[in-house]
Design a protein around this motif. Structure first.
Motif, PDB file in Angstrom:
ATOM      1  N   ALA A 142      -4.513  -2.388   4.752  1.00  0.00           N
ATOM      2  CA  ALA A 142      -3.347  -2.058   3.928  1.00  0.00           C
ATOM      3  C   ALA A 142      -2.120  -2.775   4.479  1.00  0.00           C
ATOM      4  O   ALA A 142      -1.889  -2.769   5.689  1.00  0.00           O
ATOM      5  CB  ALA A 142      -3.123  -0.555   3.956  1.00  0.00           C
ATOM      6  N   ILE A 143      -1.362  -3.375   3.580  1.00  0.00           N
ATOM      7  CA  ILE A 143      -0.153  -4.098   4.003  1.00  0.00           C
ATOM      8  C   ILE A 143       1.062  -3.481   3.322  1.00  0.00           C
ATOM      9  O   ILE A 143       1.047  -3.267   2.098  1.00  0.00           O
ATOM     10  CB  ILE A 143      -0.245  -5.590   3.620  1.00  0.00           C
ATOM     11  CG1 ILE A 143      -1.435  -6.221   4.340  1.00  0.00           C
ATOM     12  CG2 ILE A 143       1.039  -6.329   3.947  1.00  0.00           C
ATOM     13  CD1 ILE A 143      -1.558  -7.710   4.151  1.00  0.00           C
ATOM     14  N   ASP A 144       2.068  -3.186   4.114  1.00  0.00           N
ATOM     15  CA  ASP A 144       3.325  -2.716   3.518  1.00  0.00           C
ATOM     16  C   ASP A 144       4.485  -3.106   4.425  1.00  0.00           C
ATOM     17  O   ASP A 144       4.359  -3.126   5.644  1.00  0.00           O
ATOM     18  CB  ASP A 144       3.310  -1.199   3.313  1.00  0.00           C
ATOM     19  CG  ASP A 144       4.352  -0.796   2.300  1.00  0.00           C
ATOM     20  OD1 ASP A 144       4.017  -0.611   1.125  1.00  0.00           O
ATOM     21  OD2 ASP A 144       5.552  -0.704   2.679  1.00  0.00           O
ATOM     22  N   ALA A 162       4.060  -5.432   7.344  1.00  0.00           N
ATOM     23  CA  ALA A 162       4.484  -6.837   7.221  1.00  0.00           C
ATOM     24  C   ALA A 162       4.873  -7.139   5.775  1.00  0.00           C
ATOM     25  O   ALA A 162       4.528  -6.385   4.851  1.00  0.00           O
ATOM     26  CB  ALA A 162       3.336  -7.756   7.631  1.00  0.00           C
ATOM     27  N   ASN A 163       5.570  -8.253   5.616  1.00  0.00           N
ATOM     28  CA  ASN A 163       5.873  -8.775   4.287  1.00  0.00           C
ATOM     29  C   ASN A 163       4.602  -9.421   3.722  1.00  0.00           C
ATOM     30  O   ASN A 163       4.073 -10.376   4.304  1.00  0.00           O
ATOM     31  CB  ASN A 163       6.993  -9.812   4.416  1.00  0.00           C
ATOM     32  CG  ASN A 163       7.422 -10.373   3.080  1.00  0.00           C
ATOM     33  OD1 ASN A 163       6.752 -10.185   2.060  1.00  0.00           O
ATOM     34  ND2 ASN A 163       8.552 -11.066   3.086  1.00  0.00           N
ATOM     35  N   ALA A 164       4.132  -8.906   2.594  1.00  0.00           N
ATOM     36  CA  ALA A 164       2.872  -9.422   2.022  1.00  0.00           C
ATOM     37  C   ALA A 164       2.981 -10.891   1.636  1.00  0.00           C
ATOM     38  O   ALA A 164       1.966 -11.584   1.538  1.00  0.00           O
ATOM     39  CB  ALA A 164       2.490  -8.596   0.803  1.00  0.00           C
ATOM     40  N   ALA A 168       0.805  -1.234   0.000  1.00  0.00           N
ATOM     41  CA  ALA A 168       0.000   0.000   0.000  1.00  0.00           C
ATOM     42  C   ALA A 168       0.828   1.270   0.000  1.00  0.00           C
ATOM     43  O   ALA A 168       0.348   2.329  -0.423  1.00  0.00           O
ATOM     44  CB  ALA A 168      -0.902  -0.019   1.228  1.00  0.00           C
ATOM     45  N   GLY A 169       2.063   1.197   0.497  1.00  0.00           N
ATOM     46  CA  GLY A 169       2.911   2.384   0.533  1.00  0.00           C
ATOM     47  C   GLY A 169       2.253   3.493   1.325  1.00  0.00           C
ATOM     48  O   GLY A 169       1.713   3.276   2.420  1.00  0.00           O
ATOM     49  N   THR A 170       2.247   4.691   0.754  1.00  0.00           N
ATOM     50  CA  THR A 170       1.673   5.844   1.452  1.00  0.00           C
ATOM     51  C   THR A 170       0.185   6.000   1.146  1.00  0.00           C
ATOM     52  O   THR A 170      -0.380   7.080   1.315  1.00  0.00           O
ATOM     53  CB  THR A 170       2.442   7.120   1.070  1.00  0.00           C
ATOM     54  OG1 THR A 170       2.579   7.149  -0.354  1.00  0.00           O
ATOM     55  CG2 THR A 170       3.810   7.159   1.702  1.00  0.00           C
ATOM     56  N   GLY A 171      -0.450   4.939   0.679  1.00  0.00           N
ATOM     57  CA  GLY A 171      -1.912   4.946   0.550  1.00  0.00           C
ATOM     58  C   GLY A 171      -2.438   5.797  -0.584  1.00  0.00           C
ATOM     59  O   GLY A 171      -3.555   6.308  -0.525  1.00  0.00           O
ATOM     60  N   GLU A 172      -1.648   5.905  -1.648  1.00  0.00           N
ATOM     61  CA  GLU A 172      -2.052   6.820  -2.730  1.00  0.00           C
ATOM     62  C   GLU A 172      -3.324   6.369  -3.448  1.00  0.00           C
ATOM     63  O   GLU A 172      -4.006   7.167  -4.078  1.00  0.00           O
ATOM     64  CB  GLU A 172      -0.910   6.966  -3.746  1.00  0.00           C
ATOM     65  CG  GLU A 172       0.414   7.411  -3.147  1.00  0.00           C
ATOM     66  CD  GLU A 172       0.305   8.688  -2.358  1.00  0.00           C
ATOM     67  OE1 GLU A 172      -0.393   9.606  -2.800  1.00  0.00           O
ATOM     68  OE2 GLU A 172       0.895   8.761  -1.258  1.00  0.00           O
ATOM     69  N   VAL A 173      -3.648   5.080  -3.344  1.00  0.00           N
ATOM     70  CA  VAL A 173      -4.848   4.608  -4.058  1.00  0.00           C
ATOM     71  C   VAL A 173      -6.112   4.760  -3.198  1.00  0.00           C
ATOM     72  O   VAL A 173      -7.224   4.656  -3.708  1.00  0.00           O
ATOM     73  CB  VAL A 173      -4.650   3.146  -4.527  1.00  0.00           C
ATOM     74  CG1 VAL A 173      -4.910   2.143  -3.410  1.00  0.00           C
ATOM     75  CG2 VAL A 173      -5.543   2.835  -5.715  1.00  0.00           C
TER      76      VAL A 173
HETATM   77  C1  LIG Z   1       6.284   1.792  -5.448  1.00  0.00           C
HETATM   78  S1  LIG Z   1       5.548   1.640  -3.874  1.00  0.00           S
HETATM   79  C2  LIG Z   1       3.822   1.647  -4.270  1.00  0.00           C
HETATM   80  C3  LIG Z   1       3.017   2.287  -3.179  1.00  0.00           C
HETATM   81  C4  LIG Z   1       1.544   2.560  -3.492  1.00  0.00           C
HETATM   82  N1  LIG Z   1       0.788   1.334  -3.616  1.00  0.00           N
HETATM   83  C5  LIG Z   1       1.336   3.442  -4.692  1.00  0.00           C
HETATM   84  O1  LIG Z   1       0.393   3.262  -5.461  1.00  0.00           O
HETATM   85  O2  LIG Z   1       2.092   4.412  -4.833  1.00  0.00           O
HETATM   86  C6  LIG Z   1       5.832  -0.077  -3.530  1.00  0.00           C
HETATM   87  C7  LIG Z   1       5.523  -0.436  -2.070  1.00  0.00           C
HETATM   88  O3  LIG Z   1       5.603  -1.852  -1.947  1.00  0.00           O
HETATM   89  C8  LIG Z   1       6.099  -2.145  -0.661  1.00  0.00           C
HETATM   90  N2  LIG Z   1       6.616  -3.519  -0.648  1.00  0.00           N
HETATM   91  C9  LIG Z   1       7.594  -4.036  -1.404  1.00  0.00           C
HETATM   92  N3  LIG Z   1       7.777  -5.345  -1.118  1.00  0.00           N
HETATM   93  C10 LIG Z   1       6.861  -5.655  -0.173  1.00  0.00           C
HETATM   94  C11 LIG Z   1       6.534  -6.855   0.533  1.00  0.00           C
HETATM   95  N4  LIG Z   1       7.208  -8.002   0.339  1.00  0.00           N
HETATM   96  N5  LIG Z   1       5.522  -6.814   1.418  1.00  0.00           N
HETATM   97  C12 LIG Z   1       4.835  -5.668   1.646  1.00  0.00           C
HETATM   98  N6  LIG Z   1       5.115  -4.511   1.034  1.00  0.00           N
HETATM   99  C13 LIG Z   1       6.114  -4.493   0.130  1.00  0.00           C
HETATM  100  C14 LIG Z   1       7.169  -1.091  -0.453  1.00  0.00           C
HETATM  101  O4  LIG Z   1       7.521  -0.919   0.901  1.00  0.00           O
HETATM  102  C15 LIG Z   1       6.501   0.142  -1.070  1.00  0.00           C
HETATM  103  O5  LIG Z   1       5.811   0.897  -0.104  1.00  0.00           O
END
Ligand SMILES: C[S@@+](CC[C@H](N)C(=O)[O-])C[C@H]1O[C@@H](n2cnc3c(N)ncnc32)[C@H](O)[C@@H]1O
Length: 260
Positions: free
Chosen positions: A94-96, A122-124, A74-79
């Motif tokens: 949301a998982i990140d 957490a790791n998705a 989810a990152g910073t929740g942009e969606v």
């Molecule tokens: C490019 S950002 C996208 C964020 C957001 N969904 C967006 O639309 O901008 C990728 C995100 O994936 C997360 N991420 C990468 N590998 C991951 C994993 N194994 N489990 C959970 N999150 C992960 C990163 O921490 C990062 O916040």
């Protein structure tokens, strides 16, 4: 020794460093396309809330239900603004993996939406959400940091957490191999963006990793095959000459009947 750019610890640290500027940098460096692509990704979710079921020879109306959405990577929740505009009553899980992206999402960027969002750091690929607990699963720009085996693991997770009849939609920046202007696009990703980042962000080389990740990722084909192998119905789509690709579909309510 070279870093393993697919090691979850490496990825988490990378996004921890990017978090403060992530929203701004991703919007500007994509010329605003990322906003449009997130919206298009939400538009590929299909609602199937009003499916009638039969029990004891009676048609059973579906109970009033708050749609449960899982936002992976989810990152910073942009969606979330796009999701909540489309489905105002939704609850989002949301998982990140990046604690810093998580903190920025909840405290700085979306504090006003906190009632509708629960965030799991957490790791998705390892997190175990309950089986068949999600009506919808979405992921925007979170696939490229997974290699093919990790994408297969993620596909199994998505198939497990989706309810039968539920829908998923995933989009990722891609390498537009067929596009005549690809050399310029690659020049932009591989040379110009790293130069801008080094110049304006004190020598940083973090956002520039998108060049390597998208080149290795290719497009959503591998993920689409992995999802189909889990029994999900899958369709792929190309966005702006293949600069992004998406895969969306549903979990069948009943398994496909064997061919006669
Ligand atoms: C490019 S950002 C996208 C964020 C957001 N969904 C967006 O639309 O901008 C990728 C995100 O994936 C997360 N991420 C990468 N590998 C991951 C994993 N194994 N489990 C959970 N999150 C992960 C990163 O921490 C990062 O916040």
């Amino acid at each position: 020794m070279d870093d393993d750019i697919y090691d979850p610890a490496y990825v988490a640290a990378l996004f921890d460093r990017c978090s403060a500027r992530y929203r701004w940098w991703s919007a500007v460096s994509s010329f605003g396309f990322i906003w449009l692509w997130r919206r298009q990704c939400v538009g590929r979710l299909t609602g199937q809330q009003s499916i009638a079921r039969i029990a004891d020879s009676q048609v059973v109306r579906p109970a009033p239900h708050i749609p449960q959405i899982v936002d992976l990577m989810a990152g910073t929740g942009e969606v979330w603004p796009h999701l909540l505009a489309a489905i105002p009553r939704a609850q989002i899980t949301a998982i990140d993996i990046s604690s810093q992206m998580h903190d920025d999402a909840m405290t700085r960027l979306h504090a006003n939406r906190s009632g509708q969002i629960s965030h799991i750091c957490a790791n998705a690929l390892e997190n175990t959400l309950p089986e068949e607990s999600a009506d919808l699963v979405i992921s925007t720009f979170g696939l490229k940091t997974f290699h093919a085996d990790q994408q297969a693991q993620l596909a199994a997770k998505i198939a497990s957490i989706l309810r039968p009849g539920g829908s998923f939609s995933l989009i990722e920046a891609s390498d537009p191999k067929e596009w005549a202007l690809r050399p310029f696009y690659r020049l932009y990703l591989d040379v110009l963006l790293p130069l801008l980042e080094r110049t304006f962000l004190q020598g940083a080389k973090d956002f520039s990793m998108i060049g390597t990740y998208t080149r290795n990722f290719g497009d959503c084909a591998v993920m689409a095959d992995a999802l189909a192998a889990q029994g999900l119905r899958v369709t792929r789509k190309s966005h702006f000459f293949g600069c992004a690709t998406s895969v969306a579909g549903t979990k069948p309510i009943a398994p496909d009947a064997p061919a006669p």
